[in-house]
Scaffold this motif. Structure first.
Motif, PDB file in Angstrom:
ATOM      1  N   UNK A 204       4.839  -3.455  38.006  1.00 43.50           N
ATOM      2  CA  UNK A 204       4.984  -2.405  37.000  1.00 43.50           C
ATOM      3  C   UNK A 204       4.448  -2.814  35.641  1.00 43.50           C
ATOM      4  N   UNK A 205       3.698  -3.902  35.576  1.00 43.41           N
ATOM      5  CA  UNK A 205       3.204  -4.401  34.298  1.00 43.41           C
ATOM      6  C   UNK A 205       1.751  -4.821  34.476  1.00 43.41           C
ATOM      7  N   UNK A 206       0.846  -3.868  34.352  1.00 45.56           N
ATOM      8  CA  UNK A 206      -0.572  -4.155  34.511  1.00 45.56           C
ATOM      9  C   UNK A 206      -1.140  -4.689  33.204  1.00 45.56           C
ATOM     10  N   UNK A 207      -1.803  -5.833  33.269  1.00 47.41           N
ATOM     11  CA  UNK A 207      -2.291  -6.502  32.071  1.00 47.41           C
ATOM     12  C   UNK A 207      -3.766  -6.844  32.187  1.00 47.41           C
ATOM     13  N   UNK A 208      -4.451  -6.877  31.036  1.00 49.67           N
ATOM     14  CA  UNK A 208      -5.790  -7.448  30.941  1.00 49.67           C
ATOM     15  C   UNK A 208      -5.751  -8.846  30.352  1.00 49.67           C
ATOM     16  N   UNK A 209      -4.767  -9.100  29.478  1.00 51.12           N
ATOM     17  CA  UNK A 209      -4.596 -10.384  28.816  1.00 51.12           C
ATOM     18  C   UNK A 209      -3.114 -10.760  28.880  1.00 51.12           C
ATOM     19  N   UNK A 210      -2.790 -12.029  28.713  1.00 48.40           N
ATOM     20  CA  UNK A 210      -1.386 -12.438  28.827  1.00 48.40           C
ATOM     21  C   UNK A 210      -0.496 -11.824  27.750  1.00 48.40           C
ATOM     22  N   UNK A 211       0.779 -11.714  28.073  1.00 42.77           N
ATOM     23  CA  UNK A 211       1.802 -11.416  27.077  1.00 42.77           C
ATOM     24  C   UNK A 211       3.024 -12.254  27.421  1.00 42.77           C
ATOM     25  N   UNK A 212       3.990 -12.281  26.524  1.00 38.98           N
ATOM     26  CA  UNK A 212       5.158 -13.138  26.748  1.00 38.98           C
ATOM     27  C   UNK A 212       6.383 -12.520  26.090  1.00 38.98           C
ATOM     28  N   UNK A 213       7.518 -12.839  26.684  1.00 43.84           N
ATOM     29  CA  UNK A 213       8.805 -12.489  26.104  1.00 43.84           C
ATOM     30  C   UNK A 213       9.466 -13.775  25.634  1.00 43.84           C
ATOM     31  N   UNK A 214       9.701 -13.858  24.319  1.00 37.54           N
ATOM     32  CA  UNK A 214      10.374 -15.026  23.752  1.00 37.54           C
ATOM     33  C   UNK A 214      11.714 -14.560  23.174  1.00 37.54           C
ATOM     34  N   UNK A 217      11.675 -11.308  20.749  1.00 42.33           N
ATOM     35  CA  UNK A 217      10.352 -10.837  20.358  1.00 42.33           C
ATOM     36  C   UNK A 217       9.423 -10.753  21.569  1.00 42.33           C
ATOM     37  N   UNK A 218       8.384  -9.927  21.432  1.00 42.28           N
ATOM     38  CA  UNK A 218       7.271  -9.869  22.375  1.00 42.28           C
ATOM     39  C   UNK A 218       6.036 -10.495  21.730  1.00 42.28           C
ATOM     40  N   UNK A 219       5.239 -11.180  22.549  1.00 47.67           N
ATOM     41  CA  UNK A 219       3.949 -11.706  22.133  1.00 47.67           C
ATOM     42  C   UNK A 219       2.862 -11.099  23.008  1.00 47.67           C
ATOM     43  N   UNK A 220       1.705 -10.821  22.423  1.00 46.18           N
ATOM     44  CA  UNK A 220       0.512 -10.499  23.203  1.00 46.18           C
ATOM     45  C   UNK A 220      -0.608 -11.419  22.738  1.00 46.18           C
ATOM     46  N   UNK A 221      -1.474 -11.831  23.667  1.00 49.07           N
ATOM     47  CA  UNK A 221      -2.478 -12.853  23.392  1.00 49.07           C
ATOM     48  C   UNK A 221      -3.892 -12.298  23.485  1.00 49.07           C
ATOM     49  N   UNK A 222      -4.780 -12.896  22.709  1.00 53.39           N
ATOM     50  CA  UNK A 222      -6.207 -12.669  22.831  1.00 53.39           C
ATOM     51  C   UNK A 222      -6.952 -13.978  22.682  1.00 53.39           C
ATOM     52  N   UNK A 232      -8.463  -8.959  17.810  1.00 51.17           N
ATOM     53  CA  UNK A 232      -8.548  -7.575  18.304  1.00 51.17           C
ATOM     54  C   UNK A 232      -7.937  -7.451  19.695  1.00 51.17           C
ATOM     55  N   UNK A 233      -8.210  -8.428  20.564  1.00 49.76           N
ATOM     56  CA  UNK A 233      -7.631  -8.386  21.912  1.00 49.76           C
ATOM     57  C   UNK A 233      -6.109  -8.481  21.855  1.00 49.76           C
ATOM     58  N   UNK A 234      -5.594  -9.343  20.974  1.00 48.38           N
ATOM     59  CA  UNK A 234      -4.142  -9.466  20.838  1.00 48.38           C
ATOM     60  C   UNK A 234      -3.540  -8.167  20.318  1.00 48.38           C
ATOM     61  N   UNK A 235      -4.202  -7.531  19.350  1.00 44.20           N
ATOM     62  CA  UNK A 235      -3.708  -6.263  18.807  1.00 44.20           C
ATOM     63  C   UNK A 235      -3.782  -5.160  19.859  1.00 44.20           C
ATOM     64  N   UNK A 236      -4.885  -5.094  20.584  1.00 47.08           N
ATOM     65  CA  UNK A 236      -5.007  -4.091  21.643  1.00 47.08           C
ATOM     66  C   UNK A 236      -3.886  -4.246  22.665  1.00 47.08           C
ATOM     67  N   UNK A 237      -3.571  -5.496  23.017  1.00 43.67           N
ATOM     68  CA  UNK A 237      -2.487  -5.742  23.959  1.00 43.67           C
ATOM     69  C   UNK A 237      -1.146  -5.313  23.404  1.00 43.67           C
ATOM     70  N   UNK A 238      -0.937  -5.550  22.098  1.00 49.16           N
ATOM     71  CA  UNK A 238       0.326  -5.149  21.482  1.00 49.16           C
ATOM     72  C   UNK A 238       0.439  -3.632  21.386  1.00 49.16           C
ATOM     73  N   UNK A 239      -0.638  -2.952  21.038  1.00 45.69           N
ATOM     74  CA  UNK A 239      -0.610  -1.490  20.986  1.00 45.69           C
ATOM     75  C   UNK A 239      -0.280  -0.916  22.365  1.00 45.69           C
ATOM     76  N   UNK A 240      -0.898  -1.475  23.407  1.00 41.93           N
ATOM     77  CA  UNK A 240      -0.598  -1.024  24.771  1.00 41.93           C
ATOM     78  C   UNK A 240       0.859  -1.278  25.124  1.00 41.93           C
ATOM     79  N   UNK A 274      -7.472 -18.797  20.055  1.00 38.82           N
ATOM     80  CA  UNK A 274      -6.336 -17.986  20.471  1.00 38.82           C
ATOM     81  C   UNK A 274      -5.630 -17.337  19.298  1.00 38.82           C
ATOM     82  N   UNK A 275      -5.224 -16.079  19.494  1.00 32.32           N
ATOM     83  CA  UNK A 275      -4.382 -15.363  18.542  1.00 32.32           C
ATOM     84  C   UNK A 275      -3.249 -14.715  19.318  1.00 32.32           C
ATOM     85  N   UNK A 276      -2.032 -14.793  18.780  1.00 35.93           N
ATOM     86  CA  UNK A 276      -0.946 -14.029  19.379  1.00 35.93           C
ATOM     87  C   UNK A 276      -0.333 -13.089  18.356  1.00 35.93           C
ATOM     88  N   UNK A 277      -0.093 -11.847  18.802  1.00 34.13           N
ATOM     89  CA  UNK A 277       0.569 -10.827  18.002  1.00 34.13           C
ATOM     90  C   UNK A 277       2.061 -10.885  18.321  1.00 34.13           C
TER      91      UNK A 277
END
Length: 285
Positions: A204-214, A217-222, A232-240, A274-277
């Motif tokens: 139930x969690x389709x991803x293009x890039x990694x994300x994490x639950x800490x 908080x939530x993190x998304x990576x680019x 931009x990839x990290x932001x796109x992941x966070x918006x999704x 690497x960038x994480x949002x």
């Protein structure tokens, strides 16, 4: 069920490859305990692990690959970090021959410079083999994980990775005793370590890039050779993620992200930067 990987030549490798045979097959939801040398293949007694071959062992010392029964390309692998225990010593390198040596004193590290820092251990490499054939370096992070080097992935957190190949073929290693965002010298406190991870599957969690639950908080990576594109990839992941989790439209999510989401530089030293949002649970009410 908790599985134990024996420490030895048969369970360690220094590259990613879809051609590596799994050293263990587990069911989704099972846990695995293992130990690895530090990034330079050094052991608790400071000796070097041998034998090694090149180019297969030129990268980080990784345990695995671990096959997850029923894992399919396109699913998401949930990697819960149950425990990371650093070894008795570590090292931070800059330009040869300069180095700082560290000794672990319980929950802190003492440097050869006399400085003391809090121990915050994590594994720098958590990932799966790319789709392409052949030997792939462990140094750059990829969409399916690898050398992410995110200091937030301590015990109690969960990393979510898009699965590139049936079976997952997951590997991990590169123990760090502590690290700052950026890992600016190219190394953290590089130490031998042992860990326990629990691997599960998500449909139930389709991803293009990694994300994490800490913690809270939530993190998304680019990752990209260009820091702006990684961001931009990290932001796109966070918006999704915000659209999926909070039922927002993409423009509302982007506008809110501009107010409540923080961008942090994960690392700048692995070729792919690497960038994480970060979206904290208390960012809004």
């Amino acid at each position: 069920m908790i599985h134990e990987l024996p420490f030895g030549r048969s369970t360690l490798h220094g590259h990613f490859s879809r051609d590596l045979a799994p050293v263990l097959t587990i069911d989704a939801g099972d846990s695995v305990r293992f130990s690895t040398p530090n990034a330079g293949w050094e052991l608790d007694d400071r000796s070097h692990f041998e034998p090694r071959s090149s180019p297969e062992d030129d990268g980080h010392a990784l345990a695995g690959p671990i096959e997850v029964r029923g894992a399919r390309e396109g699913q998401t692998l949930a990697v819960h970090v149950d425990e990371v225990t650093p070894g008795p010593w570590g090292v931070t390198l800059t330009e040869e021959p300069h180095r700082i040596d560290w000794i672990r004193e319980g929950e802190r590290w003492r440097a050869s410079t006399g400085h003391v820092v809090e121990s915050r251990p994590f594994l720098g490499v958590l990932g799966m083999a790319p789709r392409g054939q052949g030997v792939h370096s462990t140094i750059p992070p990829r969409p399916q994980g690898g050398n992410i080097d995110c200091k937030e992935l301590v015990a109690g957190t969960t990393l979510f990775l898009p699965i590139p190949l049936d079976g997952a073929l997951f590997s991990a290693g590169d123990g760090h005793g502590a690290q700052g965002d950026g890992e600016v010298s190219g190394t953290a406190i590089e130490c031998p370590s042992s860990a326990q991870l629990t691997l599960d599957l998500r449909d139930d969690l389709r991803l293009e890039w990694p994300c994490a639950r800490i913690d809270r908080a939530w993190l998304t990576f680019g990752f990209d050779a260009h820091l702006g594109l990684a961001a931009k990839k990290a932001v796109d992941g966070m918006v999704a993620l915000m659209c999926r989790t909070h039922g927002l439209g993409s423009q509302d999510a982007l506008a809110l992200a501009s107010v409540v989401v923080d961008l942090r530089v994960t690392q700048v030293v692995n070729g792919q930067l690497g960038v994480h949002a970060v979206l904290r649970d208390d960012a809004w009410s």
